[in-house]
Design an enzyme around this catalytic site. Structure first.
Site, PDB file in Angstrom:
ATOM      1  N   LYS A 118       0.816  -1.221   0.000  1.00  0.00           N
ATOM      2  CA  LYS A 118       0.000   0.000   0.000  1.00  0.00           C
ATOM      3  C   LYS A 118       0.854   1.277   0.000  1.00  0.00           C
ATOM      4  O   LYS A 118       2.069   1.230   0.263  1.00  0.00           O
ATOM      5  CB  LYS A 118      -0.927  -0.025   1.220  1.00  0.00           C
ATOM      6  N   TYR A 150     -12.631  -2.007  -3.763  1.00  0.00           N
ATOM      7  CA  TYR A 150     -13.129  -2.082  -2.385  1.00  0.00           C
ATOM      8  C   TYR A 150     -14.659  -1.972  -2.326  1.00  0.00           C
ATOM      9  O   TYR A 150     -15.199  -1.590  -1.286  1.00  0.00           O
ATOM     10  CB  TYR A 150     -12.485  -0.988  -1.535  1.00  0.00           C
ATOM     11  N   PHE A 189     -15.609   3.983   6.809  1.00  0.00           N
ATOM     12  CA  PHE A 189     -14.236   4.309   6.437  1.00  0.00           C
ATOM     13  C   PHE A 189     -13.992   4.264   4.923  1.00  0.00           C
ATOM     14  O   PHE A 189     -12.867   4.476   4.472  1.00  0.00           O
ATOM     15  CB  PHE A 189     -13.247   3.369   7.150  1.00  0.00           C
ATOM     16  N   ARG A 193      -2.070 -14.355   4.693  1.00  0.00           N
ATOM     17  CA  ARG A 193      -2.780 -13.672   5.786  1.00  0.00           C
ATOM     18  C   ARG A 193      -2.013 -13.828   7.101  1.00  0.00           C
ATOM     19  O   ARG A 193      -2.006 -12.928   7.942  1.00  0.00           O
ATOM     20  CB  ARG A 193      -4.214 -14.197   5.898  1.00  0.00           C
ATOM     21  N   THR A 218      -5.520  -7.030  10.668  1.00  0.00           N
ATOM     22  CA  THR A 218      -5.796  -5.770   9.965  1.00  0.00           C
ATOM     23  C   THR A 218      -5.322  -4.570  10.770  1.00  0.00           C
ATOM     24  O   THR A 218      -4.696  -3.650  10.237  1.00  0.00           O
ATOM     25  CB  THR A 218      -7.319  -5.642   9.705  1.00  0.00           C
ATOM     26  N   ARG A 241       2.447  -6.373   9.288  1.00  0.00           N
ATOM     27  CA  ARG A 241       1.719  -5.225   9.850  1.00  0.00           C
ATOM     28  C   ARG A 241       2.269  -4.837  11.223  1.00  0.00           C
ATOM     29  O   ARG A 241       2.302  -3.651  11.563  1.00  0.00           O
ATOM     30  CB  ARG A 241       0.224  -5.520   9.894  1.00  0.00           C
ATOM     31  N   ASN A 244      -2.080   0.306   6.660  1.00  0.00           N
ATOM     32  CA  ASN A 244      -1.604  -0.960   7.243  1.00  0.00           C
ATOM     33  C   ASN A 244      -0.715  -1.757   6.286  1.00  0.00           C
ATOM     34  O   ASN A 244      -0.606  -2.968   6.376  1.00  0.00           O
ATOM     35  CB  ASN A 244      -2.775  -1.784   7.802  1.00  0.00           C
ATOM     36  N   HIS A 293      -2.367  -5.387   1.612  1.00  0.00           N
ATOM     37  CA  HIS A 293      -3.678  -6.044   1.475  1.00  0.00           C
ATOM     38  C   HIS A 293      -3.432  -7.464   1.007  1.00  0.00           C
ATOM     39  O   HIS A 293      -2.504  -7.702   0.225  1.00  0.00           O
ATOM     40  CB  HIS A 293      -4.544  -5.316   0.432  1.00  0.00           C
ATOM     41  N   GLU A 322      -9.775 -10.790  -7.626  1.00  0.00           N
ATOM     42  CA  GLU A 322      -8.835  -9.670  -7.441  1.00  0.00           C
ATOM     43  C   GLU A 322      -7.646  -9.789  -8.408  1.00  0.00           C
ATOM     44  O   GLU A 322      -7.197  -8.778  -8.958  1.00  0.00           O
ATOM     45  CB  GLU A 322      -8.370  -9.626  -5.978  1.00  0.00           C
TER      46      GLU A 322
END
Ligand code: CMP
Length: 140
Positions: free
Chosen positions: A11, A51, A59, A87, A93, A104, A114, A117, A128
């Site tokens: 990100k 998203y 948010f 993950r 998250t 993270r 964070n 993704h 995706e």
């Protein structure tokens, strides 16, 4: 164990701090192979569609603003149980809840910024991946 592909994003908070290499090292150390990767600046429409499931969340607008605030690196990761494995190495998250050693925990600034993704299911991974990559860009 099943060989899977999952979708990942480094990100804007991470690209801004020049952390792409450190994050990629964590992914590779976790046994994930980066089989496709490109650095892009998402358009607002791209981020809103990506998203889309969060459109009604409070948010959502901030999340879209953040995701287009700088370059991101979109990736396809391949490995045994790649969705779950990614993950695990990403961590929770909210970095405050992330386990030691996770991406993270080490790098994220906040629940929004964070750093990464990762797809939450194999089904979503397929959607995706197809959103950002054509088949000939993925080299296993
Ligand atoms: P990501 O895995 O990219 O999916 C949705 C993103 O929304 C999530 O990571 C967070 O970065 C972001 N986000 C911002 N605020 C929240 C929140 N309160 N709860 C969950 N996700 C949030």
């Amino acid at each position: 164990m099943a060989l899977e592909q999952t979708f990942s994003i480094v990100k804007p908070d991470a690209t801004r701090r020049n952390l792409t290499g450190k994050i990629n090292a964590k992914l590779e150390e976790a046994g994930l192979r980066i089989v496709a990767q490109k650095r892009i600046l998402m358009t607002r429409a791209q981020a809103e569609n990506f998203y889309g499931v969060h459109r009604e969340r409070p948010f959502f607008n901030d999340l879209v603003d953040f995701m287009i605030s700088g370059p991101v690196v979109v990736q396809v990761l391949e490995g045994d149980n790649a969705v779950a494995r990614n993950r695990e190495v990403m961590g929770a998250t909210n970095p405050a809840n992330a386990a030691p050693g996770t991406i993270r925990k080490e790098f994220a600034e906040s629940i929004e910024a964070n750093s990464v993704h990762g797809s939450d299911s194999l089904e979503n991974a397929k959607v995706e991946i197809a959103y950002f990559f054509s088949g000939c860009e993925i080299v296993g």
